[in-house]
Design an enzyme around this catalytic site. Structure first.
Site, short mmCIF file in Angstrom:
data_model
loop_
_atom_site.label_atom_id
_atom_site.label_comp_id
_atom_site.label_asym_id
_atom_site.label_seq_id
_atom_site.Cartn_x
_atom_site.Cartn_y
_atom_site.Cartn_z
N GLY A 4 5.60 7.17 -8.21
CA GLY A 4 4.85 8.00 -9.15
C GLY A 4 3.95 9.01 -8.44
O GLY A 4 3.89 10.18 -8.83
N CYS A 5 3.28 8.55 -7.40
CA CYS A 5 2.36 9.44 -6.68
C CYS A 5 3.12 10.53 -5.93
O CYS A 5 2.66 11.67 -5.84
CB CYS A 5 1.47 8.63 -5.74
SG CYS A 5 0.41 7.48 -6.65
N THR A 6 4.28 10.20 -5.42
CA THR A 6 5.11 11.19 -4.74
C THR A 6 5.61 12.22 -5.74
O THR A 6 5.58 13.43 -5.48
CB THR A 6 6.29 10.50 -4.02
OG1 THR A 6 5.75 9.61 -3.03
CG2 THR A 6 7.20 11.51 -3.36
#
Length: 152
Positions: free
Chosen positions: A43-45
């Site tokens: 998700g953060c990527t």
């Protein structure tokens, strides 16, 4: 989450190169300040790469992007290099800024130690340092477009 109309809390944190950056450094520019849980996770990527792809459009609108997590400077450097991120990532392992921006919740307690989870949150801060928009529990893939839309 902090309220719209609130003065954004000042901070000084090291970026992915170890250079200390302060919110005051960005006076006169709009700041998209986003808080995320952890480098290199899916998700953060996705969120970071979306901001990276749209970065020129943010710059055209006079905005800078700053990502903040409790990861280290070294972790942020690897994240930036692996994905070619063109914006600033700030390291807050002490979680002082995460706490100041009210983006932490208590997680599981293990052996008497409380853990904290970062709620994916994005603030738009105006040229004078006031929060003009605040979005909590944002969707990672949609956040960059959402922020670009509010800059219109």
């Amino acid at each position: 989450m902090l309220e719209v109309g609130t003065k954004a809390p000042e901070f000084s944190l090291p970026d992915q190169d170890g250079t200390v950056r302060s919110l005051a450094d960005y006076r006169g520019q709009k700041v998209v300040l986003y808080f995320y849980p952890k480098d290199m996770t899916s998700g953060c990527t996705s969120q970071a790469c979306s901001f990276g792809e749209m970065y020129p459009q943010f710059r055209e609108k006079g905005a800078v992007i700053i990502g903040v997590s409790k990861d280290t400077v070294a972790s942020h450097k690897r994240f930036e290099e692996k994905y070619g991120l063109p914006f600033t990532l700030l390291a807050d392992p002490s979680m002082e800024v995460l706490k100041a921006y009210d983006v932490l919740v208590e997680g599981l307690t293990k052996a008497g130690k409380v853990s904290y989870k970062t709620i994916r949150t994005t603030y738009l801060i105006d040229e004078e340092g006031t929060i003009t928009r605040a979005f909590g529990k944002v969707k990672a893939k949609e956040n960059a477009q959402q922020m670009l839309d509010v800059l219109d």
